[in-house]
Design a protein around this motif. Structure first.
Motif, PDB file in Angstrom:
ATOM      1  N   VAL A   1       0.861  -1.183   0.000  1.00 30.40           N
ATOM      2  CA  VAL A   1       0.000   0.000   0.000  1.00 30.40           C
ATOM      3  C   VAL A   1       0.896   1.231   0.000  1.00 30.40           C
ATOM      4  O   VAL A   1       1.833   1.326   0.792  1.00 30.40           O
ATOM      5  N   LEU A   2       0.606   2.146  -0.875  1.00 30.85           N
ATOM      6  CA  LEU A   2       1.281   3.439  -0.862  1.00 30.85           C
ATOM      7  C   LEU A   2       0.307   4.419  -0.219  1.00 30.85           C
ATOM      8  O   LEU A   2      -0.730   4.747  -0.792  1.00 30.85           O
ATOM      9  N   TYR A   3       0.641   4.850   0.986  1.00 31.22           N
ATOM     10  CA  TYR A   3      -0.216   5.774   1.731  1.00 31.22           C
ATOM     11  C   TYR A   3       0.140   7.209   1.363  1.00 31.22           C
ATOM     12  O   TYR A   3       1.299   7.598   1.402  1.00 31.22           O
ATOM     13  N   VAL A   4      -0.880   7.977   1.028  1.00 28.87           N
ATOM     14  CA  VAL A   4      -0.733   9.408   0.797  1.00 28.87           C
ATOM     15  C   VAL A   4      -1.718  10.054   1.765  1.00 28.87           C
ATOM     16  O   VAL A   4      -2.911  10.109   1.504  1.00 28.87           O
ATOM     17  N   TYR A   5      -1.189  10.499   2.910  1.00 29.16           N
ATOM     18  CA  TYR A   5      -2.032  11.025   3.985  1.00 29.16           C
ATOM     19  C   TYR A   5      -2.239  12.520   3.764  1.00 29.16           C
ATOM     20  O   TYR A   5      -1.286  13.279   3.650  1.00 29.16           O
ATOM     21  N   HIS A   6      -3.474  12.911   3.705  1.00 29.76           N
ATOM     22  CA  HIS A   6      -3.855  14.294   3.429  1.00 29.76           C
ATOM     23  C   HIS A   6      -3.491  15.176   4.624  1.00 29.76           C
ATOM     24  O   HIS A   6      -4.045  15.019   5.709  1.00 29.76           O
TER      25      HIS A   6
ATOM     26  N   THR B   1       7.333  13.292  -4.289  1.00 29.72           N
ATOM     27  CA  THR B   1       7.503  11.914  -3.805  1.00 29.72           C
ATOM     28  C   THR B   1       7.385  10.910  -4.946  1.00 29.72           C
ATOM     29  O   THR B   1       7.091   9.739  -4.710  1.00 29.72           O
ATOM     30  N   GLY B   2       7.628  11.358  -6.149  1.00 30.81           N
ATOM     31  CA  GLY B   2       7.453  10.516  -7.334  1.00 30.81           C
ATOM     32  C   GLY B   2       8.195   9.198  -7.280  1.00 30.81           C
ATOM     33  O   GLY B   2       7.732   8.195  -7.831  1.00 30.81           O
ATOM     34  N   ASP B   3       9.356   9.163  -6.605  1.00 31.27           N
ATOM     35  CA  ASP B   3      10.106   7.910  -6.510  1.00 31.27           C
ATOM     36  C   ASP B   3       9.285   6.808  -5.851  1.00 31.27           C
ATOM     37  O   ASP B   3       9.352   5.650  -6.258  1.00 31.27           O
ATOM     38  N   ALA B   4       8.508   7.166  -4.836  1.00 38.19           N
ATOM     39  CA  ALA B   4       7.683   6.158  -4.151  1.00 38.19           C
ATOM     40  C   ALA B   4       6.637   5.586  -5.105  1.00 38.19           C
ATOM     41  O   ALA B   4       6.372   4.375  -5.097  1.00 38.19           O
ATOM     42  N   PHE B   5       6.044   6.432  -5.926  1.00 36.20           N
ATOM     43  CA  PHE B   5       5.064   5.970  -6.913  1.00 36.20           C
ATOM     44  C   PHE B   5       5.745   5.107  -7.972  1.00 36.20           C
ATOM     45  O   PHE B   5       5.242   4.050  -8.349  1.00 36.20           O
ATOM     46  N   ASP B   6       6.907   5.568  -8.444  1.00 36.47           N
ATOM     47  CA  ASP B   6       7.654   4.808  -9.452  1.00 36.47           C
ATOM     48  C   ASP B   6       8.023   3.420  -8.940  1.00 36.47           C
ATOM     49  O   ASP B   6       7.870   2.425  -9.650  1.00 36.47           O
TER      50      ASP B   6
END
Length: 181
Positions: A93-98, A162-167
C-alpha cells in the motif's frame, strides 16, 4: 481526503503495543482498516492492529519535516467476513495522507499565503481539510474554484516531490494490480 490531520500531541513513533486509542489522533478513515473503527466503521479491519503505528510514524515524520506525508508499507491482509476478504496474503500500500504540506505552502504566491492565514471567512477556510458539507456559507456541498485548484495543486506537488515512491510501486516486478501470496 483524511478529514483530519494526525495530531501533533501524539508521537506515533513511540507506540509499541496495540493497547491505545487512536481516536482523535489520526483519521478514522485510516485507523478503521487496522481494527480500531467504531460505529459504521467498526467492521473495516483488513490489516493487523500492530501495523498502524508503523504506517503513521513515517507519515508523521514526513509531515513534520514539511514534506508530503507519503509512505509505502507491505501488510499481511487479515480475514474480514463482513466484506468477503479471505486474508492470508500480502499487499503493498502506498499511503498518501492528506495533510498541510509546509514546503508546498512556502512555494505559494504571497496573495494565496495571505488567504490561507484568514481562518474565518477567508477564501481557503478549513484548508486542506475542507468539509464535505457547509464548508462555504450558503453552499450545501460546493467548494470554490480556488479551493479545488489549491487542493489539486497540492496533490500534483505531492506526487512530483515523492514521485520515486510511486515509481517504485508501479515498477515493482510483482504485478501491482494483483495481490500476492
Amino acid at each position: 481526503d483524511t478529514g483530519m490531520a494526525a495530531t501533533d500531541e501524539f508521537n506515533w513513533c513511540k507506540v509499541n503495543s496495540t493497547d491505545f486509542d487512536p481516536h482523535g489522533k489520526a483519521s478514522n478513515q485510516v485507523y478503521d482498516k487496522f481494527g480500531y473503527g467504531t460505529d459504521f466503521l467498526e467492521h473495516n479491519q483488513v490489516f493487523p492492529k500492530e501495523d498502524l503505528p508503523k504506517v503513521l510514524c513515517p507519515l508523521q515524520r514526513q509531515r513534520d519535516s514539511g514534506r508530503p506525508a507519503v509512505t509505502r508499507f507491505t501488510h499481511q491482509v487479515v480475514r474480514n467476513e463482513r466484506w468477503g476478504i479471505e486474508g492470508g496474503y500480502r499487499v503493498d500500500v502506498l499511503y498518501v495522507y492528506h495533510e498541510v504540506v509546509e514546503s508546498f505552502v512556502a512555494s505559494l504566491p504571497m496573495a494565496t499565503k495571505l488567504g490561507l492565514d484568514r481562518k474565518i471567512l477567508g477564501p481557503f477556510v478549513n484548508y486542506p481539510f475542507y468539509h464535505t458539507m457547509f464548508n462555504n456559507p450558503g453552499e450545501l456541498v460546493a467548494l470554490t474554484r480556488k479551493q479545488v485548484n489549491l487542493l489539486a495543486a497540492q496533490a500534483a506537488y505531492s506526487v512530483q516531490v515523492t514521485g520515486d515512491a510511486f515509481d517504485e510501486l508501479l515498477q515493482d516486478p510483482k504485478p501491482w494490480w494483483r495481490f500476492y501470496r
